[in-house]
Write a protein that holds these residues in place. Structure first.
Motif, PDB file in Angstrom:
ATOM      1  N   PHE A 198      44.785  34.035  41.025  1.00 27.12           N
ATOM      2  CA  PHE A 198      45.130  34.101  39.607  1.00 27.12           C
ATOM      3  C   PHE A 198      46.460  33.386  39.374  1.00 27.12           C
ATOM      4  CE2 PHE A 198      41.917  37.281  39.678  1.00 27.12           C
ATOM      5  CZ  PHE A 198      41.503  37.493  38.374  1.00 27.12           C
ATOM      6  N   GLN A 199      46.561  32.759  38.226  1.00 26.41           N
ATOM      7  CA  GLN A 199      47.773  32.060  37.828  1.00 26.41           C
ATOM      8  C   GLN A 199      48.454  32.818  36.694  1.00 26.41           C
ATOM      9  OE1 GLN A 199      48.734  29.100  39.444  1.00 26.41           O
ATOM     10  NE2 GLN A 199      47.037  29.716  40.758  1.00 26.41           N
ATOM     11  N   MET A 229      47.249  36.799  33.148  1.00 25.22           N
ATOM     12  CA  MET A 229      46.919  35.962  34.291  1.00 25.22           C
ATOM     13  C   MET A 229      45.481  35.480  34.136  1.00 25.22           C
ATOM     14  SD  MET A 229      48.775  38.086  37.364  1.00 25.22           S
ATOM     15  CE  MET A 229      48.969  36.618  38.408  1.00 25.22           C
ATOM     16  N   SER A 230      45.192  34.336  34.761  1.00 19.56           N
ATOM     17  CA  SER A 230      43.820  33.820  34.704  1.00 19.56           C
ATOM     18  C   SER A 230      43.443  33.158  36.013  1.00 19.56           C
ATOM     19  CB  SER A 230      43.667  32.821  33.551  1.00 19.56           C
ATOM     20  OG  SER A 230      44.374  31.639  33.837  1.00 19.56           O
ATOM     21  N   LYS A 231      42.142  33.090  36.235  1.00 16.71           N
ATOM     22  CA  LYS A 231      41.604  32.470  37.441  1.00 16.71           C
ATOM     23  C   LYS A 231      40.303  31.772  37.089  1.00 16.71           C
ATOM     24  CE  LYS A 231      39.695  33.499  41.993  1.00 16.71           C
ATOM     25  NZ  LYS A 231      39.318  34.540  42.950  1.00 16.71           N
ATOM     26  N   GLY A 232      40.199  30.517  37.453  1.00 19.44           N
ATOM     27  CA  GLY A 232      38.937  29.805  37.289  1.00 19.44           C
ATOM     28  C   GLY A 232      37.927  30.304  38.295  1.00 19.44           C
ATOM     29  N   ASN A 269      34.443  38.263  30.693  1.00 22.39           N
ATOM     30  CA  ASN A 269      35.477  37.525  31.434  1.00 22.39           C
ATOM     31  C   ASN A 269      36.855  38.193  31.428  1.00 22.39           C
ATOM     32  OD1 ASN A 269      36.336  36.945  28.787  1.00 22.39           O
ATOM     33  ND2 ASN A 269      37.063  34.927  29.396  1.00 22.39           N
ATOM     34  N   TYR A 270      36.983  39.383  30.851  1.00 23.49           N
ATOM     35  CA  TYR A 270      38.279  40.052  30.837  1.00 23.49           C
ATOM     36  C   TYR A 270      38.264  41.225  31.818  1.00 23.49           C
ATOM     37  CZ  TYR A 270      42.435  42.574  29.423  1.00 23.49           C
ATOM     38  OH  TYR A 270      43.654  43.216  29.448  1.00 23.49           O
ATOM     39  N   LEU A 271      39.093  41.149  32.845  1.00 21.26           N
ATOM     40  CA  LEU A 271      39.209  42.230  33.811  1.00 21.26           C
ATOM     41  C   LEU A 271      40.035  43.329  33.149  1.00 21.26           C
ATOM     42  CD1 LEU A 271      40.041  41.774  37.555  1.00 21.26           C
ATOM     43  CD2 LEU A 271      40.670  43.783  36.258  1.00 21.26           C
ATOM     44  N   ASP A 272      39.358  44.383  32.732  1.00 21.07           N
ATOM     45  CA  ASP A 272      39.979  45.442  31.935  1.00 21.07           C
ATOM     46  C   ASP A 272      40.644  46.497  32.808  1.00 21.07           C
ATOM     47  OD1 ASP A 272      40.692  46.954  29.712  1.00 21.07           O
ATOM     48  OD2 ASP A 272      38.709  47.826  29.441  1.00 21.07           O
ATOM     49  N   PHE A 273      39.995  46.893  33.897  1.00 18.91           N
ATOM     50  CA  PHE A 273      40.531  47.916  34.798  1.00 18.91           C
ATOM     51  C   PHE A 273      40.364  47.465  36.242  1.00 18.91           C
ATOM     52  CE2 PHE A 273      38.958  50.633  31.245  1.00 18.91           C
ATOM     53  CZ  PHE A 273      40.140  51.286  30.927  1.00 18.91           C
ATOM     54  N   GLY A 323      28.076  33.336  32.692  1.00 26.36           N
ATOM     55  CA  GLY A 323      28.447  31.998  32.244  1.00 26.36           C
ATOM     56  C   GLY A 323      29.932  31.760  32.028  1.00 26.36           C
ATOM     57  N   ALA A 324      30.765  32.693  32.437  1.00 25.57           N
ATOM     58  CA  ALA A 324      32.214  32.518  32.261  1.00 25.57           C
ATOM     59  C   ALA A 324      32.737  31.482  33.251  1.00 25.57           C
ATOM     60  CB  ALA A 324      32.942  33.839  32.470  1.00 25.57           C
ATOM     61  N   SER A 325      33.756  30.749  32.844  1.00 25.57           N
ATOM     62  CA  SER A 325      34.389  29.776  33.735  1.00 25.57           C
ATOM     63  C   SER A 325      35.736  30.278  34.247  1.00 25.57           C
ATOM     64  CB  SER A 325      34.568  28.435  33.023  1.00 25.57           C
ATOM     65  OG  SER A 325      35.364  28.603  31.865  1.00 25.57           O
ATOM     66  N   GLU A 326      36.210  31.390  33.679  1.00 27.74           N
ATOM     67  CA  GLU A 326      37.452  31.991  34.148  1.00 27.74           C
ATOM     68  C   GLU A 326      37.434  33.482  33.884  1.00 27.74           C
ATOM     69  OE1 GLU A 326      41.091  30.825  32.167  1.00 27.74           O
ATOM     70  OE2 GLU A 326      40.314  31.384  30.214  1.00 27.74           O
ATOM     71  N   ILE A 327      38.295  34.181  34.626  1.00 25.81           N
ATOM     72  CA  ILE A 327      38.546  35.601  34.378  1.00 25.81           C
ATOM     73  C   ILE A 327      40.008  35.706  33.985  1.00 25.81           C
ATOM     74  CG2 ILE A 327      38.801  37.866  35.453  1.00 25.81           C
ATOM     75  CD1 ILE A 327      36.397  37.376  37.089  1.00 25.81           C
TER      76      ILE A 327
END
Length: 158
Positions: free
Chosen positions: A134-135, A154-157, A81-85, A113-117
């Protein structure tokens, strides 16, 4: 050129030097209005950390975009769930390629199964991520080689 004509595939270890080159060039070309020359130099200095790149390529969901044999973009999802690049060559920006790469990461995150990135977006990338839902969570100040570099959690559901 249209983003849907560009091939996206899983990255291979053999892609590492092309990915590293694109990483440096994209930061230098695309971020110069948001970061000083010394901040950019500090940021791109991480390209020499071969172990970090090998680990990312071998353990993350890592994709490259190609135009013929040229790597023109790449992205990676770490820990599901972590956008690294997320980097796209400056000549291929604003064609929808980053959106395609992001969508592929979102699909993989959902499959896992992630609910957010979540991501740590540069000043340059923040507007793109905001447009994609993204917020803003918080401002980060990273210290690299004695220089402060700002980015944004930042995160996004999904």
């Amino acid at each position: 050129m249209n983003a849907y004509e560009i091939k996206i595939r899983p990255a291979k270890m053999d892609d590492m030097s092309k990915i590293q080159k694109l990483y440096v060039e994209t930061i230098q070309d695309s971020c110069k209005n948001d970061y000083s020359e010394s901040q950019i130099a500090a940021w791109i200095s991480s390209v020499v950390n071969e172990e970090r790149w090998r680990m990312a390529l071998s353990s993350e969901f890592f994709l490259v975009a190609e135009d013929e044999d040229k790597v023109i973009g790449f992205c990676a999802l770490e820990n599901g769930n972590y956008l690294d690049f997320m980097y796209v060559h400056h000549d291929y920006q604003r064609l929808g390629l980053a959106e395609r790469l992001l969508k592929a990461l979102e699909v993989e995150a959902q499959r896992l199964g992630a609910s957010e990135i979540i991501t740590d977006a540069s000043k340059t990338a923040k507007p793109f991520f905001e447009k994609k839902g993204f917020q803003y969570v918080k401002e980060n100040i990273k210290n690299i080689n004695g220089l402060e570099i700002t980015n944004y959690k930042m995160s996004k559901g999904i």
